[in-house]
Write a protein that holds these residues in place. Structure first.
Motif, PDB file in Angstrom:
ATOM      1  N   VAL A   1      48.429  46.096  49.615  1.00  0.00           N
ATOM      2  CA  VAL A   1      47.161  47.094  49.199  1.00  0.00           C
ATOM      3  C   VAL A   1      47.573  47.935  47.938  1.00  0.00           C
ATOM      4  CG1 VAL A   1      46.171  49.182  50.481  1.00  0.00           C
ATOM      5  CG2 VAL A   1      46.867  47.192  51.850  1.00  0.00           C
TER       6      VAL A   1
ATOM      7  N   LYS B   1      46.017  50.475  44.718  1.00  0.00           N
ATOM      8  CA  LYS B   1      44.705  51.401  44.300  1.00  0.00           C
ATOM      9  C   LYS B   1      44.945  51.461  42.808  1.00  0.00           C
ATOM     10  CE  LYS B   1      43.247  56.155  44.408  1.00  0.00           C
ATOM     11  NZ  LYS B   1      43.502  57.651  44.659  1.00  0.00           N
TER      12      LYS B   1
ATOM     13  N   GLU C   1      39.636  52.983  43.642  1.00  0.00           N
ATOM     14  CA  GLU C   1      39.321  51.796  44.715  1.00  0.00           C
ATOM     15  C   GLU C   1      40.418  51.381  45.245  1.00  0.00           C
ATOM     16  OE1 GLU C   1      35.781  48.782  44.668  1.00  0.00           O
ATOM     17  OE2 GLU C   1      37.242  48.535  43.220  1.00  0.00           O
TER      18      GLU C   1
ATOM     19  N   HIS D   1      42.471  48.226  46.733  1.00  0.00           N
ATOM     20  CA  HIS D   1      42.210  46.572  47.044  1.00  0.00           C
ATOM     21  C   HIS D   1      43.230  46.090  47.930  1.00  0.00           C
ATOM     22  CE1 HIS D   1      40.083  46.323  43.046  1.00  0.00           C
ATOM     23  NE2 HIS D   1      40.448  47.375  42.996  1.00  0.00           N
TER      24      HIS D   1
ATOM     25  N   PHE E   1      44.662  42.594  49.571  1.00  0.00           N
ATOM     26  CA  PHE E   1      45.074  41.097  49.405  1.00  0.00           C
ATOM     27  C   PHE E   1      45.835  40.521  50.544  1.00  0.00           C
ATOM     28  CE2 PHE E   1      44.459  42.764  45.089  1.00  0.00           C
ATOM     29  CZ  PHE E   1      43.598  41.856  44.388  1.00  0.00           C
TER      30      PHE E   1
ATOM     31  N   HIS F   1      40.697  38.581  49.190  1.00  0.00           N
ATOM     32  CA  HIS F   1      40.462  39.973  48.274  1.00  0.00           C
ATOM     33  C   HIS F   1      39.458  40.820  48.929  1.00  0.00           C
ATOM     34  CE1 HIS F   1      39.924  42.079  44.357  1.00  0.00           C
ATOM     35  NE2 HIS F   1      40.219  43.062  45.193  1.00  0.00           N
TER      36      HIS F   1
ATOM     37  N   VAL G   1      38.134  45.226  49.218  1.00  0.00           N
ATOM     38  CA  VAL G   1      38.097  46.250  48.554  1.00  0.00           C
ATOM     39  C   VAL G   1      37.593  47.302  49.536  1.00  0.00           C
ATOM     40  CG1 VAL G   1      37.525  45.302  46.266  1.00  0.00           C
ATOM     41  CG2 VAL G   1      35.542  45.997  47.552  1.00  0.00           C
ATOM     42  N   SER G   2      37.949  48.789  49.220  1.00  0.00           N
ATOM     43  CA  SER G   2      37.590  49.897  50.130  1.00  0.00           C
ATOM     44  C   SER G   2      37.387  51.077  49.121  1.00  0.00           C
ATOM     45  CB  SER G   2      38.515  50.088  51.031  1.00  0.00           C
ATOM     46  OG  SER G   2      38.105  51.279  52.068  1.00  0.00           O
TER      47      SER G   2
ATOM     48  N   TRP H   1      36.252  48.364  54.760  1.00  0.00           N
ATOM     49  CA  TRP H   1      36.387  47.183  53.825  1.00  0.00           C
ATOM     50  C   TRP H   1      35.518  46.258  53.585  1.00  0.00           C
ATOM     51  CZ3 TRP H   1      40.920  47.315  51.158  1.00  0.00           C
ATOM     52  CH2 TRP H   1      41.935  48.336  51.525  1.00  0.00           C
TER      53      TRP H   1
ATOM     54  N   ARG I   1      35.412  40.609  48.999  1.00  0.00           N
ATOM     55  CA  ARG I   1      35.048  40.361  47.695  1.00  0.00           C
ATOM     56  C   ARG I   1      35.272  38.917  47.375  1.00  0.00           C
ATOM     57  NH1 ARG I   1      37.039  43.767  42.577  1.00  0.00           N
ATOM     58  NH2 ARG I   1      35.402  45.052  43.523  1.00  0.00           N
TER      59      ARG I   1
ATOM     60  N   LEU J   1      41.012  42.246  38.225  1.00  0.00           N
ATOM     61  CA  LEU J   1      40.805  41.922  39.511  1.00  0.00           C
ATOM     62  C   LEU J   1      39.440  41.458  40.229  1.00  0.00           C
ATOM     63  CD1 LEU J   1      42.875  45.014  41.059  1.00  0.00           C
ATOM     64  CD2 LEU J   1      43.580  42.657  40.429  1.00  0.00           C
ATOM     65  N   VAL J   2      38.771  41.042  39.204  1.00  0.00           N
ATOM     66  CA  VAL J   2      37.579  40.268  39.465  1.00  0.00           C
ATOM     67  C   VAL J   2      37.310  38.763  39.041  1.00  0.00           C
ATOM     68  CG1 VAL J   2      35.216  40.277  39.054  1.00  0.00           C
ATOM     69  CG2 VAL J   2      36.202  42.571  39.260  1.00  0.00           C
TER      70      VAL J   2
END
Length: 329
Positions: free
Chosen positions: A88, A90, A94, A96, A98, A117, A119-120, A126, A129, A173-174
């Motif tokens: 986890v 930040k 946001e 993230h 994994f 993955h 996100v929150s 959560w 993604r 991270l996309v």
């Protein structure tokens, strides 16, 4: 020593593993972990599958932890599946996560594994993604760290390639690049990267302690030995130090320090019959605890004395994106 040992024990299923720490928006520190089920009486390794990710919280800098329960909304597939090894971080506003995902509740170590993955905005709700496209269909144990030139690198264990350590880069991270091998031998799991003493460090659970590597650029790694390989003297710390997280901060004198949060088996695996029970009727070899030790850089090497006072206080954790604190900006 004011730091308790163990640092945390799961009060429900008695087998917390793979801990990771992050500070919540309200100032609390949260410990996410794999919630193995020590009392499960299924065949073979069923007790380490069908697991939730649980969380504990601390309001006093990590001296005491309150069990909060399983984290909802992390499984993107229907039915009962296996969740392991949360990572986890930040980034800006946001969070993230994994997460290792294993379909179903296997009784053996075989079968596919993936890293997902989520996100929150707040560590409460959560959203799934993606599932990362990595180097095989048997990948676990993500670790993410920002690259000096921008973007991020994610390290992981690839069981499809002899349990080697691999990595993959992302600018945002996309989108993600192509996976590449980092450490070919020895094999291991649970990689973790942090910056201490002006250099980058990589630790890997080699099932005989934590293998240590050092780098100036996060790309070229040099072996620097093993830590947490010898038994400790504190309660339930007689096992090797397993799958760990690291938070960098300062000690009582303001000196830089790395707090290594790891798990141990209460009884060293293989030292008792597999199903010998303790006073609570739980197999001795299944019970685990979360422990903590401090590491420092001494003469260019990472040194960890697990019996020394770790001077643990998360209120002194470093929040810079270039110092491992799980708060990346």
């Amino acid at each position: 020593m004011n730091t308790p040992a163990p640092l945390f024990s799961d009060p429900i299923h008695h087998a917390p593993t793979d801990p990771t720490l992050i500070q919540a928006p309200d100032g609390r520190w949260l410990m996410y972990y794999t919630q193995r089920r020590a009392a499960d009486d299924g065949p073979q390794h069923t007790w380490v599958h069908g697991t939730d990710i649980a969380v504990a919280s601390s309001i006093d800098g990590g001296t005491s932890w309150t069990y909060e329960g399983p984290v909802p909304g992390l499984d993107h597939l229907p039915g009962r599946n296996t969740l392991w090894a949360p990572e986890v971080i930040k980034v800006a506003d946001e969070f993230h996560m994994f997460l290792t995902h294993v379909p179903g509740v296997p009784s053996t170590w075989e079968g596919p594994r993936s890293i997902t993955h989520l996100v929150s905005p707040d560590l409460e709700d959560w959203t799934f993604r993606s599932e990362l496209a990595l180097s095989s269909s048997r990948v676990i144990d993500a670790c993410v760290y920002p690259l000096p030139e921008g973007g991020f690198r994610l390290w992981y264990k690839d069981e499809g390639h002899e349990s080697q350590t691999w990595a993959i880069d992302s600018p945002d991270l996309v989108s993600w690049g192509e996976p590449f091998r980092v450490i070919e031998s020895p094999d291991g799991e649970g990689p973790n990267v942090f910056r201490l003493g002006g250099r980058y460090w990589l630790i890997i659970d080699e099932w005989r302690g934590q293998g240590v590597y050092v780098s100036d650029d996060l790309t070229t790694w040099t072996r620097d030995g093993v830590i947490l390989e010898d038994p400790g003297s504190r309660p339930f710390d007689s096992d090797i130090g397993r799958h760990a997280d690291v938070v960098v901060g300062t000690d009582d004198d303001g000196e830089e320090i790395a707090w290594i949060v790891y798990f141990t088996h209460r009884v060293v695996p293989g030292s008792v019959p597999e199903l010998e029970l303790d006073a609570d009727g739980i197999p001795l070899s299944h019970r685990t605890d979360v422990q903590i030790a401090a590491a420092r850089v001494v003469d260019g090497h990472l040194v960890c004395d697990r019996d020394a006072d770790p001077a643990f206080d998360l209120r002194r954790a470093t929040s810079s994106s270039h110092q491992r604190s799980r708060v990346l900006s």
